[in-house]
Design an enzyme around this catalytic site. Structure first.
Site, mmCIF file in Angstrom:
data_model
loop_
_atom_site.group_PDB
_atom_site.id
_atom_site.type_symbol
_atom_site.label_atom_id
_atom_site.label_comp_id
_atom_site.label_asym_id
_atom_site.label_seq_id
_atom_site.Cartn_x
_atom_site.Cartn_y
_atom_site.Cartn_z
ATOM 1 N N SER A 36 0.745 -1.244 0.009
ATOM 2 C CA SER A 36 0.678 -0.045 0.481
ATOM 3 C C SER A 36 0.820 1.587 0.115
ATOM 4 O O SER A 36 1.396 1.604 -1.382
ATOM 5 C CB SER A 36 -1.034 -0.532 0.771
ATOM 6 O OG SER A 36 -2.062 0.480 1.100
ATOM 7 N N HIS A 59 -8.239 1.324 0.161
ATOM 8 C CA HIS A 59 -8.447 0.321 -1.356
ATOM 9 C C HIS A 59 -9.747 0.074 -1.671
ATOM 10 O O HIS A 59 -9.926 -1.135 -1.663
ATOM 11 C CB HIS A 59 -7.434 -0.854 -0.720
ATOM 12 C CG HIS A 59 -6.197 -0.703 -0.521
ATOM 13 N ND1 HIS A 59 -5.596 -0.207 -1.437
ATOM 14 C CD2 HIS A 59 -5.260 -0.058 0.311
ATOM 15 C CE1 HIS A 59 -3.943 0.896 -1.345
ATOM 16 N NE2 HIS A 59 -4.136 0.122 -0.039
#
Length: 303
Positions: free
Chosen positions: A89, A195
């Protein structure tokens, strides 16, 4: 083949990187550059914040990236070399800087825009996340797809750990189902449903900055969360990074691709050792270590 891995959000803690920064004053330029672009004292954020202040998205993201790059550069000064990079990420931004796809200045410009956009989206749209252990990723995704409220599998971390994100109601709904199935469910202390589609406004806002950045072909192999594989086309990075904000992190697939390419050493740079643990749980016959302070620095270089 050695891969450098970079920590994600949630790994932060006050004082992270301080002993390396004090032992290697030549690397303080990382913090100076970050402070100039953020308009805030990045060293103070890393070393002097309360856990609550540091956990805020606008603080955690630039702070973790700075410490990750600090640890990497300290290792490089001691002779460490690497053949590829990957991040989890947020860690993708340190990976881009480490591969020289982007300059340090642009890495901070991107992370400033990303953290601010995600913080704003999380405040305007309530979201939640939870880690689900002991159930296969396909089952986790299936339960989310069948839920009445919104929930989605967003981080494929290992064969037995998948993170889900969604509305608070959606996460409560699927968590109850997972518990009935015998899973261990841990609610994550995060500000939003990262996300997932609930971050679309952040992706749109972030793209406006991303498209102004110059992306170069990296000097080592670069693996992408979005594709779960090595990336070879860097012409659409602005679009890919915007998509990254609303797409699952396919870390398990990345590890598989790295392993098949011959990767047998993994060093995680930045606070914590979450990714080191995921490597050990996912791949066999490889070496993995983390580097977050002077104590772990020597071991990482000697791996």
């Amino acid at each position: 083949m050695t891969i450098s891995l970079f920590s994600g959000q949630g790994s932060q803690y006050p004082g992270m990187g301080k002993d390396i920064a004090e032992a290697s004053p030549s690397l303080s330029g990382i913090f100076d550059t970050g402070s100039e672009i953020l308009g805030r004292d990045l060293k103070a954020i890393c070393f002097d914040s309360t856990p609550e202040e540091l956990a805020k998205t606008i603080n955690a993201q630039p702070a973790i990236m700075a410490v990750s790059l600090l640890c990497l550069n300290a290792a490089v000064e001691k002779g460490y070399t690497y053949d590829g990079v990957a991040g989890h990420s947020l860690g993708e931004y340190a990976a881009m800087a480490a591969s020289e796809m982007i300059s340090l200045e642009d890495a901070f410009r991107l992370i400033k825009a990303r953290s601010e956009a995600m913080d704003e989206a999380a405040r305007s749209q309530k979201g939640a996340m939870a880690a689900v252990m002991k159930i296969a990723p396909e089952k986790v995704a299936e339960v989310c797809d069948n839920a009445k409220e919104y929930a989605a599998a967003v981080n494929y971390n290992s064969p037995m750990q998948t993170v889900v994100a969604g509305t608070p109601e959606g996460i409560a709904e699927v968590s109850a189902v997972f518990t009935e199935m015998g899973a261990r469910v841990v609610t994550l202390n995060v500000a939003g449903a990262f996300h997932s589609k609930l971050m679309q406004s952040a992706a749109d806002k972030f793209y406006e900055t991303a498209k102004t950045i110059t992306f170069r072909t990296p000097n080592v192999k670069y693996y992408s969360n979005v594709t779960g594989d090595i990336l070879t086309d860097f012409s659409g990075m602005a679009e890919l990074l915007a998509k990254h904000i609303v797409s699952p992190v396919r870390f398990t697939s990345e590890l598989d691709a790295m392993s098949k390419a011959g990767a047998d050493k993994f060093v995680e740079f930045g606070p914590g050792k979450t990714l080191t643990g995921l490597v050990k749980k996912t791949l066999s016959g490889v070496k993995a270590a983390n580097c977050e302070n002077l104590k772990t620095l020597e071991g990482a270089v000697a791996l």
